[in-house]
Design an enzyme around this catalytic site. Structure first.
Site, short mmCIF file in Angstrom:
data_model
loop_
_atom_site.label_atom_id
_atom_site.label_comp_id
_atom_site.label_asym_id
_atom_site.label_seq_id
_atom_site.Cartn_x
_atom_site.Cartn_y
_atom_site.Cartn_z
N ASP A 115 0.11 -3.35 12.37
CA ASP A 115 0.59 -3.70 11.03
C ASP A 115 0.92 -5.20 11.00
OD1 ASP A 115 2.45 -4.18 8.81
OD2 ASP A 115 2.29 -2.02 8.51
N ARG A 164 0.85 -1.19 0.00
CA ARG A 164 0.00 0.00 0.00
C ARG A 164 0.87 1.22 0.00
NH1 ARG A 164 -4.66 0.57 4.42
NH2 ARG A 164 -2.85 0.89 5.73
N THR A 217 -1.12 7.46 -0.70
CA THR A 217 -2.41 7.34 -1.40
C THR A 217 -3.22 6.16 -0.90
OG1 THR A 217 -1.50 5.88 -3.08
CG2 THR A 217 -1.34 8.26 -3.50
N ASP A 257 4.47 -6.24 9.64
CA ASP A 257 5.54 -5.91 10.58
C ASP A 257 5.53 -6.86 11.78
OD1 ASP A 257 6.66 -3.89 9.12
OD2 ASP A 257 5.55 -2.28 10.11
C1 PRP Z 1 -1.25 -4.65 4.48
C2 PRP Z 1 -2.09 -5.92 4.59
C3 PRP Z 1 -2.90 -5.88 3.32
C4 PRP Z 1 -3.14 -4.40 3.16
C5 PRP Z 1 -4.54 -4.11 3.59
O1 PRP Z 1 -0.20 -4.85 3.63
O2 PRP Z 1 -1.32 -7.09 4.70
O3 PRP Z 1 -2.25 -6.41 2.20
O4 PRP Z 1 -2.21 -3.71 3.99
O5 PRP Z 1 -4.85 -2.79 3.37
P1 PRP Z 1 -5.92 -2.33 2.28
O6 PRP Z 1 -7.11 -3.19 2.48
O7 PRP Z 1 -6.15 -0.90 2.65
O8 PRP Z 1 -5.31 -2.47 0.92
P2 PRP Z 1 0.94 -3.73 3.43
O9 PRP Z 1 0.62 -2.86 2.26
O10 PRP Z 1 1.23 -3.06 4.73
O11 PRP Z 1 2.17 -4.59 2.95
P3 PRP Z 1 2.95 -5.77 3.69
O12 PRP Z 1 2.01 -6.95 3.76
O13 PRP Z 1 4.09 -6.01 2.79
O14 PRP Z 1 3.36 -5.30 5.06
N1 URA Z 2 -2.65 -3.21 7.02
C1 URA Z 2 -2.30 -3.70 8.23
O1 URA Z 2 -1.34 -4.47 8.36
N2 URA Z 2 -3.03 -3.33 9.29
C2 URA Z 2 -4.09 -2.52 9.19
O2 URA Z 2 -4.72 -2.22 10.21
C3 URA Z 2 -4.42 -2.01 7.91
C4 URA Z 2 -3.69 -2.39 6.85
#
Ligand code: PRP
Ligand code: URA
Length: 209
Positions: free
Chosen positions: A200, A104, A108, A203
């Site tokens: 997160d 994400r 944005t 993380d």
């Molecule tokens: C997080 C999560 C989803 C996304 C959800 O990933 O694992 O993929 O955010 O958010 P959304 O519904 O608003 O799209 P992130 O982009 O943090 O990446 P990561 O899994 O690599 O940490």
């Molecule tokens: N992605 C995450 O990992 N946690 C949230 O709460 C939203 C998006």
């Protein structure tokens, strides 16, 4: 309109309560994500079609049932979805795994694609897309569009925690995709994080914060 199933099984709810706790260690968080995925997989595959077969036991012939119909693929959304794969594979050892890499954009909140690799016969499979968090729904919706473009006709989405915004986006963009969650939370905050959520997920699974 797609179905939204909230799994209220006591084992899932108990594990989720520990997962949400900010003091839960990376090791335990990782184990819990995998265990919850395993339990959710059990529930989300309840409608798989069966066929009757005869099996010769040491004592005679037993009429049994085995899974019939299309084969499955599990599709984690990188990174956090990776944490759910082991649990799914422990329930379905022969399942194939495709990967969609998305992050994400922090400004944005739009999903940015960086990886896409499906099993070669993906168009002949049904897919379960997995990602612990369904927040704005941007990542899940984009991932599912890519999976459909690869030829998959039937997709399910499995997330541990969903926000109302994410469910609404999914139902708008993909009304044919049923959604399975362990909890539906209240809302998103201004940074697009689920409240109360668990923080997160990526993380916390990988210890990157
Ligand atoms: C997080 C999560 C989803 C996304 C959800 O990933 O694992 O993929 O955010 O958010 P959304 O519904 O608003 O799209 P992130 O982009 O943090 O990446 P990561 O899994 O690599 O940490
Ligand atoms: N992605 C995450 O990992 N946690 C949230 O709460 C939203 C998006």
């Amino acid at each position: 309109m797609s179905k939204v199933c909230v799994f209220d099984h006591p084992l899932i709810q108990h594990k989720l309560s520990i997962l949400r706790d900010k003091n839960t260690s990376v090791k335990e968080f990782r184990e819990l994500v995998s265990e919850i995925a395993m339990l959710m997989c059990y529930e989300a595959t309840r409608d798989l079609p069966l066929e009757e077969i005869e099996v010769e036991t040491p004592m005679g012939i037993a009429k049994c049932h085995r899974i019939a119909g299309k084969k499955l693929a599990v599709v984690p959304i990188l990174r956090a979805g990776l944490g759910m794969v082991d649990g799914m594979v422990s329930m379905m050892p022969n399942v194939k795994v495709g990967h969609v890499g998305l992050y994400r954009d922090p400004e944005t909140l739009q999903p940015v694609k960086y990886y896409f690799k499906m099993p070669p016969d993906i168009a002949e499979r049904d897919a379960i897309v997995v990602d612990p968090m369904l927040a704005t729904g941007g990542s899940a919706s984009a991932a599912i569009s890519f999976v459909k473009e690869a030829g998959v006709k039937r997709v399910k989405l499995m997330s541990i925690i969903g926000a109302p915004e994410g469910v609404a986006k999914m139902q708008h963009d993909h009304p044919d995709v049923d959604i399975y969650v362990a909890a539906l939370d209240e809302r998103l905050n201004n940074d697009g994080y689920i409240v109360p959520g668990l923080g997160d997920a990526g993380d916390r699974i990988f210890g990157t914060k």
